[in-house]
Design a protein around this motif. Structure first.
Motif, PDB file in Angstrom:
ATOM      1  N   ASN A   1      19.685 -35.880  36.725  1.00 36.50           N
ATOM      2  CA  ASN A   1      20.153 -35.862  38.118  1.00 36.50           C
ATOM      3  C   ASN A   1      19.579 -37.018  38.960  1.00 36.50           C
ATOM      4  O   ASN A   1      20.317 -37.640  39.722  1.00 36.50           O
ATOM      5  N   PRO A   2      18.284 -37.350  38.863  1.00 33.59           N
ATOM      6  CA  PRO A   2      17.788 -38.495  39.639  1.00 33.59           C
ATOM      7  C   PRO A   2      18.464 -39.806  39.256  1.00 33.59           C
ATOM      8  O   PRO A   2      18.715 -40.650  40.123  1.00 33.59           O
ATOM      9  N   ALA A   3      18.765 -40.003  37.969  1.00 25.89           N
ATOM     10  CA  ALA A   3      19.443 -41.242  37.558  1.00 25.89           C
ATOM     11  C   ALA A   3      20.850 -41.303  38.143  1.00 25.89           C
ATOM     12  O   ALA A   3      21.304 -42.363  38.590  1.00 25.89           O
TER      13      ALA A   3
ATOM     14  N   GLU B   1      15.381 -21.926  43.416  1.00 20.80           N
ATOM     15  CA  GLU B   1      14.929 -23.049  44.247  1.00 20.80           C
ATOM     16  C   GLU B   1      14.627 -24.285  43.393  1.00 20.80           C
ATOM     17  O   GLU B   1      14.989 -25.412  43.749  1.00 20.80           O
ATOM     18  N   GLU B   2      13.971 -24.046  42.259  1.00 24.46           N
ATOM     19  CA  GLU B   2      13.663 -25.156  41.356  1.00 24.46           C
ATOM     20  C   GLU B   2      14.957 -25.798  40.841  1.00 24.46           C
ATOM     21  O   GLU B   2      15.089 -27.031  40.795  1.00 24.46           O
ATOM     22  N   LYS B   3      15.931 -24.952  40.497  1.00 24.64           N
ATOM     23  CA  LYS B   3      17.223 -25.449  40.012  1.00 24.64           C
ATOM     24  C   LYS B   3      17.926 -26.259  41.099  1.00 24.64           C
ATOM     25  O   LYS B   3      18.464 -27.346  40.840  1.00 24.64           O
ATOM     26  N   SER B   4      17.912 -25.750  42.331  1.00 26.55           N
ATOM     27  CA  SER B   4      18.590 -26.441  43.435  1.00 26.55           C
ATOM     28  C   SER B   4      17.924 -27.770  43.759  1.00 26.55           C
ATOM     29  O   SER B   4      18.608 -28.766  44.038  1.00 26.55           O
ATOM     30  N   LEU B   5      16.604 -27.816  43.752  1.00 30.84           N
ATOM     31  CA  LEU B   5      15.902 -29.064  44.039  1.00 30.84           C
ATOM     32  C   LEU B   5      16.286 -30.151  43.040  1.00 30.84           C
ATOM     33  O   LEU B   5      16.451 -31.322  43.403  1.00 30.84           O
ATOM     34  N   GLY B   6      16.462 -29.760  41.779  1.00 32.80           N
ATOM     35  CA  GLY B   6      16.917 -30.723  40.776  1.00 32.80           C
ATOM     36  C   GLY B   6      18.373 -31.085  40.966  1.00 32.80           C
ATOM     37  O   GLY B   6      18.761 -32.254  40.844  1.00 32.80           O
ATOM     38  N   CYS B   7      19.207 -30.100  41.303  1.00 34.29           N
ATOM     39  CA  CYS B   7      20.642 -30.318  41.485  1.00 34.29           C
ATOM     40  C   CYS B   7      20.912 -31.340  42.585  1.00 34.29           C
ATOM     41  O   CYS B   7      21.765 -32.219  42.437  1.00 34.29           O
TER      42      CYS B   7
ATOM     43  N   PHE C   1      28.763 -36.007  35.268  1.00 37.71           N
ATOM     44  CA  PHE C   1      28.425 -34.620  34.920  1.00 37.71           C
ATOM     45  C   PHE C   1      27.124 -34.640  34.131  1.00 37.71           C
ATOM     46  O   PHE C   1      27.084 -35.150  33.018  1.00 37.71           O
ATOM     47  N   THR C   2      26.054 -34.097  34.713  1.00 36.95           N
ATOM     48  CA  THR C   2      24.781 -34.043  34.007  1.00 36.95           C
ATOM     49  C   THR C   2      24.624 -32.689  33.327  1.00 36.95           C
ATOM     50  O   THR C   2      25.042 -31.654  33.841  1.00 36.95           O
ATOM     51  N   THR C   3      24.004 -32.712  32.158  1.00 35.75           N
ATOM     52  CA  THR C   3      23.784 -31.466  31.431  1.00 35.75           C
ATOM     53  C   THR C   3      22.524 -31.587  30.588  1.00 35.75           C
ATOM     54  O   THR C   3      22.344 -32.592  29.882  1.00 35.75           O
ATOM     55  N   GLY C   4      21.665 -30.588  30.672  1.00 38.06           N
ATOM     56  CA  GLY C   4      20.454 -30.614  29.859  1.00 38.06           C
ATOM     57  C   GLY C   4      20.670 -30.010  28.490  1.00 38.06           C
ATOM     58  O   GLY C   4      20.257 -30.561  27.469  1.00 38.06           O
ATOM     59  N   ARG C   5      21.381 -28.874  28.471  1.00 41.92           N
ATOM     60  CA  ARG C   5      21.563 -28.162  27.207  1.00 41.92           C
ATOM     61  C   ARG C   5      22.826 -28.593  26.464  1.00 41.92           C
ATOM     62  O   ARG C   5      23.023 -28.270  25.305  1.00 41.92           O
ATOM     63  N   GLY C   6      23.753 -29.303  27.185  1.00 43.34           N
ATOM     64  CA  GLY C   6      24.955 -29.828  26.539  1.00 43.34           C
ATOM     65  C   GLY C   6      26.196 -29.037  26.869  1.00 43.34           C
ATOM     66  O   GLY C   6      26.157 -27.808  26.897  1.00 43.34           O
ATOM     67  N   THR C   7      27.310 -29.744  27.149  1.00 44.48           N
ATOM     68  CA  THR C   7      28.602 -29.105  27.391  1.00 44.48           C
ATOM     69  C   THR C   7      29.695 -30.094  27.002  1.00 44.48           C
ATOM     70  O   THR C   7      29.546 -31.304  27.195  1.00 44.48           O
ATOM     71  N   PRO C   8      30.815 -29.594  26.482  1.00 45.08           N
ATOM     72  CA  PRO C   8      31.907 -30.494  26.098  1.00 45.08           C
ATOM     73  C   PRO C   8      32.948 -30.698  27.199  1.00 45.08           C
ATOM     74  O   PRO C   8      33.915 -31.419  26.998  1.00 45.08           O
ATOM     75  N   VAL C   9      32.761 -30.116  28.384  1.00 46.67           N
ATOM     76  CA  VAL C   9      33.815 -30.001  29.397  1.00 46.67           C
ATOM     77  C   VAL C   9      34.337 -31.360  29.860  1.00 46.67           C
ATOM     78  O   VAL C   9      33.584 -32.300  30.086  1.00 46.67           O
ATOM     79  N   GLY C  10      35.675 -31.422  30.040  1.00 42.76           N
ATOM     80  CA  GLY C  10      36.337 -32.587  30.599  1.00 42.76           C
ATOM     81  C   GLY C  10      37.293 -32.172  31.696  1.00 42.76           C
ATOM     82  O   GLY C  10      37.140 -31.109  32.304  1.00 42.76           O
ATOM     83  N   CYS C  11      38.318 -33.002  31.945  1.00 43.65           N
ATOM     84  CA  CYS C  11      39.298 -32.727  32.995  1.00 43.65           C
ATOM     85  C   CYS C  11      40.596 -33.445  32.616  1.00 43.65           C
ATOM     86  O   CYS C  11      40.546 -34.563  32.105  1.00 43.65           O
TER      87      CYS C  11
ATOM     88  N   GLY D   1      19.666 -35.616  30.227  1.00 43.10           N
ATOM     89  CA  GLY D   1      18.278 -36.063  30.311  1.00 43.10           C
ATOM     90  C   GLY D   1      17.439 -35.534  29.160  1.00 43.10           C
ATOM     91  O   GLY D   1      16.243 -35.812  29.087  1.00 43.10           O
ATOM     92  N   ASN D   2      18.074 -34.772  28.283  1.00 43.64           N
ATOM     93  CA  ASN D   2      17.363 -34.156  27.161  1.00 43.64           C
ATOM     94  C   ASN D   2      17.636 -34.968  25.890  1.00 43.64           C
ATOM     95  O   ASN D   2      18.751 -34.953  25.370  1.00 43.64           O
ATOM     96  N   PRO D   3      16.649 -35.704  25.373  1.00 44.76           N
ATOM     97  CA  PRO D   3      16.896 -36.546  24.200  1.00 44.76           C
ATOM     98  C   PRO D   3      17.353 -35.746  22.980  1.00 44.76           C
ATOM     99  O   PRO D   3      18.142 -36.240  22.162  1.00 44.76           O
TER     100      PRO D   3
END
Length: 385
Positions: A163-165, A244-250, A300-310, A320-322
């Motif tokens: 998210n910061p990037a 709150e932790e989730k929102s601060l990152g979001c 679209f940022t994802t830590g655990r991974g998602t295939p979603v498109g549009c 952000g998760n190597p």
């Protein structure tokens, strides 16, 4: 340096030249899907709505369907309806045509049933594809872009790296004169006071706080306290501990820009700069709302991974998760896990994201486009009747 795209009659710029097969009602989905699978060069929008809706709920669905059709990434539209639904195909097509878009209409009951409708639809879609291929390329710029920001499947790396990037890339687009939309009201909860301080006026700040209160109030009426039930089990497994932790990152996705206004679901921004759209946190519903509001591109940022498109807009996937990048590389466009490993700074990855945005705006396909991920979902306000 200019990018080559498609300048539409209303002055907006498309970075794709799609012919859209648009179903107005769940009963027309099968016919719309068969047309899509038979014609090269078209994209589908199907959904479970279009009938049994009232008032603002009906208007929101109509605004979303018309909005995706008017997205500048769309060259022309084939509207497919049943014939007895409230979301009349000819009404939707009329609003799309009034917006300056080329449109054809197919009504299954008038066509004589499934097989005849599919054959007619294929003929109409092939004609639209031939016309779309004649649309000339034109120079556009980053200033023309409306960028949507989304996160899903978050973990601890989302707020620290992904998210910061994206926030750096968002600020760079705003510096170009572009437009950015932050969404997911439920994922502002707990940090709304920080975002409100960035509002352009006290009125905008109050509107922001009001949509957060409304999201919490809707959950309470369902017997749920969001602050006690979030993060999701997947988020918790990924290391997040509180909403709150989730929102601060979001919120880090939105960089440092000043909030110019609050948008309804699927509403187009009235000007340039950073806006907040009132959407649910559900990823696909949120992306659909932003694209219906005119976003040509989504980060679209994802830590655990998602295939979603549009179906309408390219979706650039950033993790952000190597480890996620290694296990889901076919779905991920950017590895921001280099920040976690100390190999790059947030600013360096943000610049890489911005450079990829330019390339995608110029025609490079995202992983979700290559894999033909066409997820689409409209959020609901009221019950079905």
């Amino acid at each position: 340096m200019d990018i080559w795209g498609y300048r539409r009659p209303d002055g907006r710029a498309g970075i794709r030249n799609h012919v859209l097969i648009l179903s107005t009602i769940v009963c027309a989905n099968e016919v719309a899907d068969r047309i899509f699978r038979s014609v090269e060069g078209v994209v589908p929008v199907v959904h479970p709505h279009g009938c049994g809706q009232l008032g603002v709920d009906f208007e929101q669905t109509k605004r979303t369907l018309v909005g995706v059709a008017l997205n500048p990434n769309v060259a022309s539209v084939l509207v497919v309806g049943l014939g007895c639904e409230k979301m009349e195909a000819k009404m939707v097509a009329g609003e799309i045509a009034a917006g300056g878009k080329r449109v054809e209409t197919l009504v299954i009951q008038e066509a004589g049933g499934t097989s005849k409708a599919v054959r007619q639809g294929i003929d109409l879609a092939e004609k639209l594809v031939r016309q779309a291929r004649a649309v000339p390329l034109a120079p556009i710029s980053m200033e023309d872009l409306v960028l949507g920001l989304e996160c899903g499947g978050s973990d601890t790396t989302s707020g620290l790296a992904g998210n910061p990037a994206v926030g750096v890339a968002s600020d760079m687009l705003l510096a170009d004169g572009g437009t950015v939309i932050l969404s997911e009201t439920a994922e502002i909860i707990g940090a709304e006071h920080l975002l409100a301080r960035r509002a352009v006026s006290g009125e905008v700040a109050q509107e922001l706080l009001a949509i957060v209160r409304s999201a919490e109030g809707d959950a309470v009426r369902m017997g749920v306290d969001l602050r006690g039930t979030q993060p999701s089990p997947g988020n918790i497994a990924g290391g997040l501990t509180t909403i709150e932790e989730k929102s601060l990152g979001c919120l880090r996705k939105a960089g440092t820009g000043q909030v110019q206004g609050i948008l309804k679901y699927a509403q187009a921004p009235p000007g340039k700069g950073l806006y907040v759209m009132d959407t649910p946190g559900q990823d696909v519903e949120s992306v659909t709302g932003m694209v219906a509001g005119g976003c040509q591109l989504v980060l679209f940022t994802t830590g655990r991974g998602t295939p979603v498109g549009c179906p309408i807009a390219p979706v650039i996937k950033i993790t952000g998760n190597p480890r996620t990048f290694e296990t889901m590389e076919e779905n991920m466009d950017i590895n921001a896990g280099t920040i976690i490993r100390g190999e790059e700074t947030i600013d360096q990855v943000g610049k890489r994201i911005y450079d990829l945005m330019r390339a995608v705006a110029g025609g490079q396909l995202t992983k979700a486009e290559v894999l033909k991920h066409y997820e689409f979902a409209i959020t609901r306000i009221g019950p079905s009747i």
